[in-house]
Design a protein around this motif. Structure first.
Motif, PDB file in Angstrom:
ATOM      1  N   PHE A  72       0.826  -1.197   0.000  1.00 25.50           N
ATOM      2  CA  PHE A  72       0.000   0.000   0.000  1.00 25.50           C
ATOM      3  C   PHE A  72       0.866   1.254   0.000  1.00 25.50           C
ATOM      4  CE2 PHE A  72      -2.589   3.327   1.998  1.00 25.50           C
ATOM      5  CZ  PHE A  72      -3.743   3.255   1.233  1.00 25.50           C
ATOM      6  N   ALA A  73       1.944   1.235   0.784  1.00 28.64           N
ATOM      7  CA  ALA A  73       2.838   2.393   0.843  1.00 28.64           C
ATOM      8  C   ALA A  73       3.705   2.505  -0.407  1.00 28.64           C
ATOM      9  CB  ALA A  73       3.723   2.295   2.087  1.00 28.64           C
ATOM     10  N   GLY A  74       3.984   1.356  -1.039  1.00 35.50           N
ATOM     11  CA  GLY A  74       4.871   1.369  -2.201  1.00 35.50           C
ATOM     12  C   GLY A  74       4.210   1.814  -3.479  1.00 35.50           C
ATOM     13  N   LEU A  75       2.871   1.713  -3.544  1.00 32.58           N
ATOM     14  CA  LEU A  75       2.133   2.139  -4.731  1.00 32.58           C
ATOM     15  C   LEU A  75       1.151   3.226  -4.310  1.00 32.58           C
ATOM     16  CD1 LEU A  75       1.337  -1.286  -6.424  1.00 32.58           C
ATOM     17  CD2 LEU A  75       3.204   0.281  -6.949  1.00 32.58           C
ATOM     18  N   THR A  76       1.474   4.465  -4.618  1.00 30.59           N
ATOM     19  CA  THR A  76       0.663   5.595  -4.180  1.00 30.59           C
ATOM     20  C   THR A  76      -0.097   6.188  -5.358  1.00 30.59           C
ATOM     21  OG1 THR A  76       2.378   7.256  -4.607  1.00 30.59           O
ATOM     22  CG2 THR A  76       2.459   6.095  -2.484  1.00 30.59           C
ATOM     23  N   ILE A 131      -5.551   0.126 -13.451  1.00 27.90           N
ATOM     24  CA  ILE A 131      -6.404   0.900 -12.549  1.00 27.90           C
ATOM     25  C   ILE A 131      -7.823   0.355 -12.472  1.00 27.90           C
ATOM     26  CG2 ILE A 131      -7.470   3.162 -12.158  1.00 27.90           C
ATOM     27  CD1 ILE A 131      -4.967   4.459 -13.255  1.00 27.90           C
ATOM     28  N   GLY A 132      -8.410   0.030 -13.618  1.00 23.18           N
ATOM     29  CA  GLY A 132      -9.795  -0.447 -13.634  1.00 23.18           C
ATOM     30  C   GLY A 132     -10.704   0.532 -14.341  1.00 23.18           C
ATOM     31  N   ASN A 506      -2.050  -7.032   1.334  1.00 26.52           N
ATOM     32  CA  ASN A 506      -2.556  -7.788   0.189  1.00 26.52           C
ATOM     33  C   ASN A 506      -1.830  -7.396  -1.091  1.00 26.52           C
ATOM     34  OD1 ASN A 506      -4.344  -8.800   2.028  1.00 26.52           O
ATOM     35  ND2 ASN A 506      -6.161  -7.851   1.126  1.00 26.52           N
ATOM     36  N   PHE A 507      -1.632  -8.395  -1.964  1.00 21.91           N
ATOM     37  CA  PHE A 507      -1.021  -8.104  -3.255  1.00 21.91           C
ATOM     38  C   PHE A 507      -1.927  -7.155  -4.035  1.00 21.91           C
ATOM     39  CE2 PHE A 507      -0.355  -8.958  -7.787  1.00 21.91           C
ATOM     40  CZ  PHE A 507       1.008  -8.719  -7.874  1.00 21.91           C
ATOM     41  N   PRO A 508      -1.393  -6.077  -4.593  1.00 26.00           N
ATOM     42  CA  PRO A 508      -2.235  -5.084  -5.294  1.00 26.00           C
ATOM     43  C   PRO A 508      -2.922  -5.685  -6.517  1.00 26.00           C
ATOM     44  CG  PRO A 508      -0.042  -4.215  -4.825  1.00 26.00           C
ATOM     45  CD  PRO A 508       0.012  -5.678  -4.554  1.00 26.00           C
ATOM     46  N   ARG A 509      -4.235  -5.663  -6.503  1.00 26.69           N
ATOM     47  CA  ARG A 509      -4.986  -6.146  -7.658  1.00 26.69           C
ATOM     48  C   ARG A 509      -5.287  -5.009  -8.631  1.00 26.69           C
ATOM     49  NH1 ARG A 509      -6.473 -11.405  -5.979  1.00 26.69           N
ATOM     50  NH2 ARG A 509      -7.413 -11.791  -8.026  1.00 26.69           N
ATOM     51  N   SER A 510      -5.075  -3.790  -8.198  1.00 24.91           N
ATOM     52  CA  SER A 510      -5.148  -2.631  -9.092  1.00 24.91           C
ATOM     53  C   SER A 510      -4.409  -1.480  -8.414  1.00 24.91           C
ATOM     54  CB  SER A 510      -6.587  -2.236  -9.403  1.00 24.91           C
ATOM     55  OG  SER A 510      -7.252  -1.767  -8.248  1.00 24.91           O
ATOM     56  N   PHE A 511      -4.116  -0.451  -9.184  1.00 24.67           N
ATOM     57  CA  PHE A 511      -3.387   0.707  -8.679  1.00 24.67           C
ATOM     58  C   PHE A 511      -4.364   1.810  -8.278  1.00 24.67           C
ATOM     59  CE2 PHE A 511      -0.004  -1.595 -10.282  1.00 24.67           C
ATOM     60  CZ  PHE A 511       1.214  -0.918 -10.278  1.00 24.67           C
ATOM     61  N   PRO A 512      -3.925   2.736  -7.426  1.00 24.99           N
ATOM     62  CA  PRO A 512      -4.778   3.878  -7.086  1.00 24.99           C
ATOM     63  C   PRO A 512      -4.985   4.778  -8.302  1.00 24.99           C
ATOM     64  CG  PRO A 512      -2.929   3.656  -5.538  1.00 24.99           C
ATOM     65  CD  PRO A 512      -2.641   2.760  -6.688  1.00 24.99           C
ATOM     66  N   TYR A 513      -6.018   5.608  -8.225  1.00 29.67           N
ATOM     67  CA  TYR A 513      -6.190   6.647  -9.241  1.00 29.67           C
ATOM     68  C   TYR A 513      -5.054   7.666  -9.109  1.00 29.67           C
ATOM     69  CZ  TYR A 513     -10.877   5.038 -10.500  1.00 29.67           C
ATOM     70  OH  TYR A 513     -11.932   4.294 -10.949  1.00 29.67           O
ATOM     71  N   PRO A 528     -10.258   3.078  -1.676  1.00 32.79           N
ATOM     72  CA  PRO A 528      -9.923   2.881  -0.268  1.00 32.79           C
ATOM     73  C   PRO A 528      -8.685   2.006  -0.076  1.00 32.79           C
ATOM     74  CG  PRO A 528     -11.790   1.513  -0.880  1.00 32.79           C
ATOM     75  CD  PRO A 528     -11.520   2.413  -2.049  1.00 32.79           C
ATOM     76  N   ASP A 529      -8.420   1.143  -1.047  1.00 35.93           N
ATOM     77  CA  ASP A 529      -7.274   0.245  -0.946  1.00 35.93           C
ATOM     78  C   ASP A 529      -6.951  -0.293  -2.342  1.00 35.93           C
ATOM     79  OD1 ASP A 529      -9.095  -1.939  -1.473  1.00 35.93           O
ATOM     80  OD2 ASP A 529      -9.633  -1.900   0.652  1.00 35.93           O
ATOM     81  N   GLN A 530      -6.042  -1.263  -2.391  1.00 29.29           N
ATOM     82  CA  GLN A 530      -5.617  -1.833  -3.668  1.00 29.29           C
ATOM     83  C   GLN A 530      -6.227  -3.217  -3.908  1.00 29.29           C
ATOM     84  OE1 GLN A 530      -1.483  -1.669  -2.790  1.00 29.29           O
ATOM     85  NE2 GLN A 530      -1.276   0.496  -3.243  1.00 29.29           N
TER      86      GLN A 530
END
Length: 552
Positions: A72-76, A131-132, A506-513, A528-530
């Motif tokens: 979560f901290a590594g992908l902002t 992203i989605g 959790n392993f990121p299933r998508s990136f933040p906007y 709210p999360d990845q």
């Protein structure tokens, strides 16, 4: 000086200064734009997007180094800021402008329109993959919708594929007209990818649709494109961006080379998982991918007592969840970092393993174990791989495995490895100091490929998927955007080194906007999360313990 100032004041006092500019030079209208400059802008944004998605995809799948213990901290929100801006504020606007210019019956901009739509469509596919749900329909109408809403990823995917198809149609019509008139593409156009070769762009457009089809599991469309036999199947048709060796004005070197080949040494870390796997399998590409500055990594057999100054983890005990995995150091001078290792930067710039001659135009590793320097090797004249023929062979192997055709999958793995290794070997010539004496022979390469195929044939289905995925990962080095997609849809390989933190989230299933869009657009709220899965990702949710994918 006083006389000059006084005279100047007197002179200008007699003049009438026009302060009302009729045309703002910073906001040119469409009819004032040069379509060839706009195309160049689209091309540069496209290759920059490829760098972004390749780098982030590779980092999450251990092809590259991921430098944070917490996902979560590594992908902002800033991770994909650049790609979002380049796609919406750059490529989309430029394509629309070229289309407006093309409405003039006195010009023919079908090449610019066609290739521009293909690159824009591919970039939108990447954004959905990572992203989605993103804007599309409203984004094309900024006057009415200055703050566009997102729409579901599946509809954007379809719209992006339609853009690619529209681009292909424009190029096909142009090609037919040029053939009939025995003409050529406008000589003022500078195509940075295919040198104005329309047939290669058409192949690339079909291959981008293949990528979308294999991603979404649409094997019918995938196989139909294969049957038409007009896609990237030969290395000479590879979709890639060529960098140069110019240092200044502009610096057009490969970014990894520019970071690693400096007067102060290397600045990037390589993935310990990938280097270890390639070393264990005697992969003939290893010396092209990585250049060792040192013949000994602290903690290895050559220095078992370790060295806390240059590699602090060499004095540490491996975490319990690393049982069965390498930790911290590798043998034979391969000096990288484990996934998630966020230790500070020690004085190892002239010791760590750096990027090699492929794909970044660095040094070929002849086991000389010397420090890098500015301009060494190929001077940075490498490539940014986007879609290579070897990648397509691995897609076809995946389709065969899904269909239960293990023999067909083995054939495509063999073809993909053959193309990949042959292409990588050509980069050895970029390094003028490479005498060729340590490059792998045809026999060595042939035996390596035969051994991989034999292991694949002998394995059970889980083993086949692991071998396939591991070799796909190695082949994707430098162009790893699709590894992130494959990992989420198939979950292999299950042999990946875990994050150094026992609970990285959790392993990121998508990136933040993109943060810039969230701040500027009230209709887009940050996730709210990845954990939110993109529309084609129908696998079980991720979990730090026992979730999907298994290696996380």
């Amino acid at each position: 000086m006083a006389v000059v100032i006084a005279g100047s004041s007197l002179f200008y006092s007699c003049e009438t200064t026009e302060l009302e500019l009729v045309n703002d030079p910073n906001n040119l209208t469409a009819d004032q734009a040069d379509p060839n400059f706009l195309l160049n802008s689209i091309q540069l944004n496209y290759q920059a997007n490829a760098q972004t998605f390749n780098g982030n995809g590779g980092a999450l799948t251990r092809i590259q180094y991921f430098g944070n213990r917490n996902y979560f901290a590594g992908l902002t929100g800033g991770t994909l800021d650049g790609a979002w801006s380049r796609t919406y504020a750059g490529m989309l606007v430029d394509v629309r402008t070229i289309e407006e210019l093309d409405a003039d019956p006195n010009v023919d901009l079908r090449f610019q329109v066609g290739t521009g739509k293909i690159m824009l469509g591919h970039s939108l596919l990447w954004l959905v993959d990572f992203i989605g749900d993103i804007p599309f329909d409203e984004a094309f109408n900024p006057i009415e919708f200055p703050s566009p809403n997102v729409q579901d990823g599946a509809s954007v995917y379809e719209a992006a594929i339609n853009l690619v198809a529209e681009g292909r149609a424009a190029l096909t019509a142009l090609d037919a007209d040029l053939t009939a008139s025995e003409g050529d593409v406008n000589s003022a156009i500078e195509d940075l990818f295919y040198d104005e070769d329309i047939s290669k762009w058409i192949k690339a457009s079909n291959t981008i649709e293949m990528k979308a089809a294999i991603t979404t599991g649409d094997l019918a469309t995938f196989n139909a494109i294969v049957a038409d036999d007009n896609f990237i199947s030969s290395t000479e048709d590879d979709l890639q961006f060529q960098f140069g060796s110019n240092l200044l004005n502009p610096d057009n070197r490969h970014p990894d080379y520019a970071s690693d080949y400096t007067p102060s040494g290397g600045n990037l870390y390589r993935s310990n998982w990938l280097m270890n796997y390639m070393a264990e399998t005697n992969d003939p590409r290893i010396r092209y991918y990585f250049y060792r500055q040192s013949d000994c990594t602290p903690g290895a057999g050559c220095l078992p007592e370790g060295n806390g100054e240059t590699l602090s983890c060499s004095l540490e005990t491996p975490p319990p969840h690393y049982a069965g995995f390498t930790f911290c150091f590798l043998e034979n001078g391969y000096w990288g970092r484990d996934s998630g290792d966020d230790d500070g930067t020690p004085p190892d710039n002239f010791l760590r393993t750096v990027t090699g001659v492929y794909p970044s135009g660095g040094l070929y590793d002849q086991a000389e174990f010397e420090s890098v320097s500015l301009g060494a090797g190929g001077g940075g004249a490498g490539i940014e791989p986007i879609i290579l023929a070897s990648y397509v062979d691995f897609w076809r192997a995946e389709a065969a495995l899904i269909a239960g055709d293990a023999d067909g999958a083995a054939d495509f793995i063999e073809a993909g490895l053959t193309k990949s290794i042959a292409k990588v070997q050509t980069f050895g010539a970029l390094d003028a100091t490479n005498d060729g004496s340590t490059e792998p022979s045809d026999v060595v390469v042939g035996n390596f490929i035969s051994d991989i195929v034999a292991d694949f044939d002998a394995a059970d289905m889980t083993g086949k998927w692991n071998i396939y995925a591991q070799q796909y990962w190695v082949t994707l080095y430098g162009g790893a955007a699709e590894s992130y997609n494959f990992y989420r849809r198939q979950g292999f390989p299950t042999t990946l080194q875990p994050n150094i933190e026992a609970d990285p989230g959790n392993f990121p299933r998508s990136f933040p906007y993109a943060s810039s869009e969230v701040v500027a657009n009230p209709n887009i709220n940050q996730k709210p999360d990845q954990n939110i899965q993109v529309f084609w990702d129908t696998n079980p949710p991720s979990s730090p313990n026992g979730g999907f994918p298994a290696s996380n």
